[in-house]
Write a protein that holds these residues in place. Sequence first.
Motif, PDB file in Angstrom:
ATOM      1  N   ASP A 123      -3.939  -0.905  -5.799  1.00 25.51           N
ATOM      2  CA  ASP A 123      -3.439  -1.877  -4.571  1.00 25.51           C
ATOM      3  C   ASP A 123      -4.235  -3.161  -4.643  1.00 25.51           C
ATOM      4  OD1 ASP A 123      -2.859  -2.795  -2.007  1.00 25.51           O
ATOM      5  OD2 ASP A 123      -3.235  -0.963  -0.851  1.00 25.51           O
ATOM      6  N   THR A 133       0.784  -1.322  -0.111  1.00 25.18           N
ATOM      7  CA  THR A 133       0.040   0.050   0.060  1.00 25.18           C
ATOM      8  C   THR A 133       1.005   1.423   0.110  1.00 25.18           C
ATOM      9  OG1 THR A 133      -1.805  -1.307   1.292  1.00 25.18           O
ATOM     10  CG2 THR A 133      -1.802   1.191   1.316  1.00 25.18           C
ATOM     11  N   ASP A 149      -8.446  -3.556  -1.991  1.00 24.85           N
ATOM     12  CA  ASP A 149      -8.034  -4.402  -1.021  1.00 24.85           C
ATOM     13  C   ASP A 149      -9.278  -4.295  -0.112  1.00 24.85           C
ATOM     14  OD1 ASP A 149      -7.381  -5.568   1.193  1.00 24.85           O
ATOM     15  OD2 ASP A 149      -5.317  -4.622   1.584  1.00 24.85           O
TER      16      ASP A 149
HETATM   17 MG   LIG Z   1      -1.887  -2.876   2.070  1.00 21.71          MG
END
Ligand SMILES: [Mg+2]
Length: 386
Positions: free
Chosen positions: A256, A152, A176
């Motif tokens: 991400d 991240t 995510d």
């Molecule tokens: Mg992460």
Amino acid sequence: MYPLTAGLIVESKELWEELKAALEPLGIRLVFESPQLPEAWMPFLERIDRVQPDVILVEVTRLKEPLEAVVKRLRSTSAQPAVFALHNSAQPDLILSALRAGASEFLYPPVAEPLKQALERLAEARQKAGEKVPWGGKTIGFLSAKGGCGATTIACHVAKALAGLNAGKVLLADIDLQAGIIGFLLKTNSDYSLADAVNNLQRLDLSYWRGLVSNGTPNLEVLTAPTAPAAKQLPSGHVKQVLAFARSHYDWSVIDMGRNVRAGTLSLLDVIDETYLVTTSEVPALHQAKQIIQILLDAGYSRSQLRLVLNRTTRRTDVTINELETIIGIPVHATIVNDFETFYQAFSEGRLVDSSSVPGQDFARLAAKIAGVTEPVRKKRFSLFG
Ligand SMILES: [Mg+2]
Ligand SMILES: Nc1ncnc2c1ncn2[C@@H]1O[C@H](COP(=O)(O)OP(=O)(O)O)[C@@H](O)[C@H]1O
């Protein structure tokens, strides 16, 4: 399957329901639905031009105009959609004239299986065509070998550094669903997230999209992950549609992908050009990284699309880059220095680390490498691994 968008022009209720049920599991994004052909063609064709469907499914049971004229009109739009003719029963004479008119399929109930096959053929053809002509921007995913490796952190900083290169528009998207934290790190304060895009695929056009993303940095827009527990299960087919939409509107989509790989992650791979697997040199992370690479390769992902990023490097280390590459089986594409102080300071002030800091320079180098521009020269270099 290559993500397809479709438009429906279907009058019979039963046929319409059958089609919806058949399309749902295929993750086809419906960009318009209409019970019949328009009275006024111009605005209708303009709408098709705007939403750019790959295929239009048109019922021809009670056609008021010659079939050939209808197919020609639909295909005259800039998306040049494939046209599938639908009828509520098999009609051998109509089948031939539909195909002559330029429809690529003629379908009648039960439609599920032939429709699936026809869409698969179309997806394959569109993918082949897309390989020749680059299809929108580039999508790069960051995947954490094990939670806490820094995927991240790197995705955020690389997205910002890419935006600073003036190499086009950048989207940073957090998919995510378990631990999406980009909204917090970038202080976006957005009320909307990926879940809104997924739940409104049908209305997803640029003006709707603009209401979902937040921006604060030039050239950079952010789509956050949902925080509500109810939104933590999003069908990966739909997430893929959102990524496919994003790629047609941004030069760079930085994703991400969270930690580890699940079935959902694997199904997204065909819209992700390069996957940056982020690991540290700790043994459990290396173990996971090696496993993930194997899973990705087994799923048909190409080795040439995989990049290994080694995070939190220090001067003192037990393992050299060469040894590490031998263990993992792919080269180390980039390293990011370990710098607890700098991250701690930046995050406690609610900002990302400065581009002039030592990790900031590592991010800039990685972004430049991704964009294929000359790498900035580092002012100070921690020589690592000799
Ligand atoms: Mg992460
Ligand atoms: N290069 C680094 N040096 C120091 N701390 C780092 C570095 N990279 C990441 N971190 C810290 O590690 C923690 C986990 O990072 P994160 O990006 O959330 O990992 P992941 O997304 O892989 O789970 C965060 O607190 C982050 O600030």
